[in-house]
Design a protein around this motif. Structure first.
Motif, PDB file in Angstrom:
ATOM      1  N   LYS A  81       0.824  -1.207   0.000  1.00 58.68           N
ATOM      2  CA  LYS A  81       0.000   0.000   0.000  1.00 58.68           C
ATOM      3  C   LYS A  81       0.860   1.259   0.000  1.00 58.68           C
ATOM      4  N   LEU A  82       0.233   2.330  -0.450  1.00 58.69           N
ATOM      5  CA  LEU A  82       0.856   3.643  -0.514  1.00 58.69           C
ATOM      6  C   LEU A  82      -0.130   4.622   0.115  1.00 58.69           C
ATOM      7  N   SER A  83       0.319   5.376   1.128  1.00 61.06           N
ATOM      8  CA  SER A  83      -0.601   6.218   1.902  1.00 61.06           C
ATOM      9  C   SER A  83      -0.160   7.677   1.900  1.00 61.06           C
ATOM     10  N   PHE A  84      -1.148   8.561   1.698  1.00 62.29           N
ATOM     11  CA  PHE A  84      -0.920   9.999   1.715  1.00 62.29           C
ATOM     12  C   PHE A  84      -2.042  10.678   2.486  1.00 62.29           C
ATOM     13  N   ARG A  85      -1.768  11.876   2.908  1.00 62.48           N
ATOM     14  CA  ARG A  85      -2.794  12.715   3.530  1.00 62.48           C
ATOM     15  C   ARG A  85      -2.674  14.116   2.942  1.00 62.48           C
ATOM     16  N   VAL A  86      -3.783  14.607   2.420  1.00 59.64           N
ATOM     17  CA  VAL A  86      -3.823  15.984   1.929  1.00 59.64           C
ATOM     18  C   VAL A  86      -4.389  16.847   3.041  1.00 59.64           C
ATOM     19  N   GLY A  87      -3.581  17.787   3.522  1.00 57.05           N
ATOM     20  CA  GLY A  87      -4.026  18.671   4.585  1.00 57.05           C
ATOM     21  C   GLY A  87      -4.821  19.845   4.036  1.00 57.05           C
ATOM     22  N   ALA A  88      -5.468  20.562   4.930  1.00 55.97           N
ATOM     23  CA  ALA A  88      -6.197  21.759   4.523  1.00 55.97           C
ATOM     24  C   ALA A  88      -5.206  22.808   4.038  1.00 55.97           C
ATOM     25  N   ALA A  89      -5.634  23.595   3.064  1.00 54.43           N
ATOM     26  CA  ALA A  89      -4.776  24.658   2.544  1.00 54.43           C
ATOM     27  C   ALA A  89      -4.420  25.639   3.659  1.00 54.43           C
ATOM     28  N   GLN A  90      -3.152  25.995   3.749  1.00 52.02           N
ATOM     29  CA  GLN A  90      -2.698  26.913   4.784  1.00 52.02           C
ATOM     30  C   GLN A  90      -2.891  28.363   4.341  1.00 52.02           C
ATOM     31  N   PRO A  91      -3.305  29.239   5.266  1.00 54.36           N
ATOM     32  CA  PRO A  91      -3.466  30.647   4.901  1.00 54.36           C
ATOM     33  C   PRO A  91      -2.149  31.256   4.427  1.00 54.36           C
ATOM     34  N   VAL A  92      -2.263  32.241   3.567  1.00 56.16           N
ATOM     35  CA  VAL A  92      -1.107  32.993   3.094  1.00 56.16           C
ATOM     36  C   VAL A  92      -1.285  34.451   3.494  1.00 56.16           C
TER      37      VAL A  92
END
Length: 233
Positions: free
Chosen positions: A125-136
């Motif tokens: 298996k290959l696992s990733f997590r996409v986090g919430a976009a960070q403010p700029v």
């Protein structure tokens, strides 16, 4: 003969939308060592791709090896990529570093592909997590005339509202709201030590600015301002 293939730490690999990173792959084999040339296939989950200009590198830090490897094939959508392995021994000797990019519109959440890594008949298996976009950081600035007109600047509108006591209130509305109330600084364009420019109130969407004349009476006056704070990208 059985291959072993695993994703290296961290698991899951965390990326922000639009961000690039690299993840590691470790490989070894039971039985006799295998010469170079075995095909390793990487299948990425939805929302992540191998960039068109991405690299796959073989790295063995103990031996001072860090070299790019040819890409055997890459599917048009970038989610499937194949490359040839180096010689494979009975324990992990070095690792492969593979570029990955989260699409700008990738929704936050965990993503796992059960057969994300394949060599021969072995899959892992290959696992990733996409986090919430960070403010700029966002900066909105400009020059406002005494009549409430925008003289210089963009990304905001101005409304001039004199009230019953003749206090001149300029309400500036930001075209793109901040995530929290920004820091605002304003100065009058008139060179007088007694001119007054007051920040009346600040929200993520608006700021109110009041001006007074050199003789101490509320009066619409031109001014400069800048608002700085976090905003969504």
């Amino acid at each position: 003969m059985a291959f072993h293939i695993t994703q290296g730490n961290p698991i899951p690999q965390v990326l922000q939308p639009g961000a690039n990173a690299s993840f590691a792959i470790e490989v070894y084999v039971d039985g006799n060592p295998v010469g170079p040339g075995e095909i390793i296939q990487v299948k990425l989950p939805d929302g992540l791709v191998f960039p068109p200009t991405g690299e796959i590198r073989y790295m063995n830090l103990d031996s001072g090896i860090n070299r790019p490897l040819p890409i055997e094939s890459r599917d048009p959508d970038g989610r499937l990529v194949r490359f040839k392995a180096e010689a494979i021994g009975n324990k992990p000797e070095g690792f492969y570093s593979v570029n990955v990019q989260a699409l700008p519109n990738a929704a936050p959440g965990d993503r796992t592909v059960t057969d994300g890594l394949t060599i021969g008949a072995t899959a892992a298996k290959l696992s990733f997590r996409v986090g919430a976009a960070q403010p700029v950081e966002q900066r909105v600035y400009g020059i406002v005339g005494a009549d409430g007109a925008v003289v210089v600047g963009s990304g905001f509108t101005v409304k001039l509202t004199p009230n019953s006591t003749s206090t001149s209130i300029f309400t500036i509305t930001f075209a793109k709201p901040f995530t929290t109330a920004p820091v605002v600084v304003a100065t009058a364009t008139q060179a007088s030590p007694s001119v007054s420019v007051t920040i009346g109130g600040v929200t993520p969407n608006t700021v109110t600015i009041c001006t007074a004349s050199p003789v101490g009476t509320w009066k619409p006056l031109p001014f400069h301002f800048i608002a700085m704070g976090p905003a969504q990208p």
